[in-house]
Design an enzyme around this catalytic site. Structure first.
Site, PDB file in Angstrom:
ATOM      1  N   ASN A 145       8.439  -5.259  -0.485  1.00 24.62           N
ATOM      2  CA  ASN A 145       8.283  -4.070   0.356  1.00 24.62           C
ATOM      3  C   ASN A 145       6.781  -3.988   0.626  1.00 24.62           C
ATOM      4  OD1 ASN A 145       8.037  -1.661   1.644  1.00 24.62           O
ATOM      5  ND2 ASN A 145       9.149  -0.450   0.129  1.00 24.62           N
ATOM      6  N   TYR A 157      10.878   9.578   1.659  1.00 20.55           N
ATOM      7  CA  TYR A 157      10.976   8.556   0.609  1.00 20.55           C
ATOM      8  C   TYR A 157      11.666   9.033  -0.666  1.00 20.55           C
ATOM      9  CZ  TYR A 157       7.707   6.123   3.646  1.00 20.55           C
ATOM     10  OH  TYR A 157       7.129   5.503   4.719  1.00 20.55           O
ATOM     11  N   ARG A 164      12.679   5.179  12.843  1.00 18.09           N
ATOM     12  CA  ARG A 164      11.413   5.915  12.767  1.00 18.09           C
ATOM     13  C   ARG A 164      10.529   5.586  13.978  1.00 18.09           C
ATOM     14  NH1 ARG A 164       8.976   5.369   6.953  1.00 18.09           N
ATOM     15  NH2 ARG A 164       7.715   7.075   7.800  1.00 18.09           N
ATOM     16  N   ARG A 198       4.722  11.266  -2.340  1.00 15.57           N
ATOM     17  CA  ARG A 198       4.426  10.980  -0.938  1.00 15.57           C
ATOM     18  C   ARG A 198       5.628  11.291  -0.037  1.00 15.57           C
ATOM     19  NH1 ARG A 198       4.701   4.841   1.326  1.00 15.57           N
ATOM     20  NH2 ARG A 198       3.813   5.276   3.363  1.00 15.57           N
ATOM     21  N   PRO A 233       0.798  -1.228   0.000  1.00 14.20           N
ATOM     22  CA  PRO A 233       0.000   0.000   0.000  1.00 14.20           C
ATOM     23  C   PRO A 233       0.830   1.276   0.000  1.00 14.20           C
ATOM     24  CG  PRO A 233      -0.800  -1.517   1.670  1.00 14.20           C
ATOM     25  CD  PRO A 233       0.435  -2.129   1.074  1.00 14.20           C
ATOM     26  N   ASN A 234       0.372   2.220  -0.784  1.00 16.44           N
ATOM     27  CA  ASN A 234       0.908   3.596  -0.855  1.00 16.44           C
ATOM     28  C   ASN A 234       2.232   3.715  -1.606  1.00 16.44           C
ATOM     29  OD1 ASN A 234      -1.238   4.827   0.679  1.00 16.44           O
ATOM     30  ND2 ASN A 234      -0.400   3.742   2.438  1.00 16.44           N
ATOM     31  N   HIS A 254      12.927  -2.058   2.503  1.00 15.08           N
ATOM     32  CA  HIS A 254      12.260  -0.791   2.830  1.00 15.08           C
ATOM     33  C   HIS A 254      13.136   0.352   2.374  1.00 15.08           C
ATOM     34  CE1 HIS A 254       9.246  -2.824   5.178  1.00 15.08           C
ATOM     35  NE2 HIS A 254      10.225  -3.557   5.683  1.00 15.08           N
ATOM     36  N   GLU A 265      13.256  -8.936   2.193  1.00 15.62           N
ATOM     37  CA  GLU A 265      12.431  -7.784   2.569  1.00 15.62           C
ATOM     38  C   GLU A 265      13.206  -6.490   2.286  1.00 15.62           C
ATOM     39  OE1 GLU A 265      11.440  -7.927   6.713  1.00 15.62           O
ATOM     40  OE2 GLU A 265      10.280  -6.070   6.649  1.00 15.62           O
ATOM     41  N   ALA A 272       3.111  -0.470   4.966  1.00 19.60           N
ATOM     42  CA  ALA A 272       2.606  -0.553   6.331  1.00 19.60           C
ATOM     43  C   ALA A 272       2.157  -1.965   6.721  1.00 19.60           C
ATOM     44  CB  ALA A 272       1.450   0.433   6.512  1.00 19.60           C
TER      45      ALA A 272
END
Ligand code: DQA
Length: 149
Positions: free
Chosen positions: A76, A25, A109, A20, A12-13, A102, A100, A79
């Site tokens: 990735n 990012y 964070r 964004r 998502p996103n 990111h 994985e 969320a």
């Protein structure tokens, strides 16, 4: 022998990259990242299947289906990384190696981003290196899935 195909899943996103939260990012779009992945895959002798969905169920279904068609999964999950037992179970059900990725350093964070449901079932995790993390993940996964000549 046919090239091994790596499934690159984006959650998502991630379709909003470039617009964004650029301070976190960056300006790179998901299309830019796909291009970088394709270029790296070509040099590594693997094929990639690059997908994005805002829907958890799509990612679950694609992970389940991959066991028949793909050699490994780079994910990735956005969320969903921090919330989705369903996606973790689906990745496990693929019985494929998982890497994985990111863009941001999730450990630097908010506390709720520090935990990943995927990390314990992944071969490895790359975070905090921006789009380059995807390229490094392709390099690593190619070494894992490429049939030895
Ligand atoms: C992300 C980190 C997640 O915490 C966040 O929800 C994202 C992007 C990253 O690539 O840095 O959507 O996965």
């Amino acid at each position: 022998m046919a090239e091994a195909t790596i499934l690159v899943l984006n959650g998502p996103n991630l379709n909003m990259l470039g617009k964004r939260e650029p301070a976190i990012y960056g300006a790179t779009t998901l299309a830019d990242i796909e291009g970088m992945c394709r270029a790296e895959a070509a040099t590594r002798g693997v094929a990639i299947d690059f997908r994005q969905s805002n829907h958890e169920g799509d990612l679950v279904t694609w992970s389940q289906e991959a066991r028949e068609t793909h050699a490994g999964i780079i994910v990735n999950a956005g969320a969903l990384t921090h919330t989705s037992v369903a996606l973790r179970d689906a990745l496990l059900s693929s019985e494929l190696p998982v890497v994985e990725v990111h863009l941001s350093n999730i450990h630097a964070r908010e506390t709720f981003r520090h935990h990943s449901y995927i990390a314990p079932i992944a071969v490895g995790m790359i975070c905090g290196l921006g789009a380059k993390g995807y390229v490094l993940a392709i390099e690593a996964m190619a070494d894992i899935v490429r049939p030895t000549p």
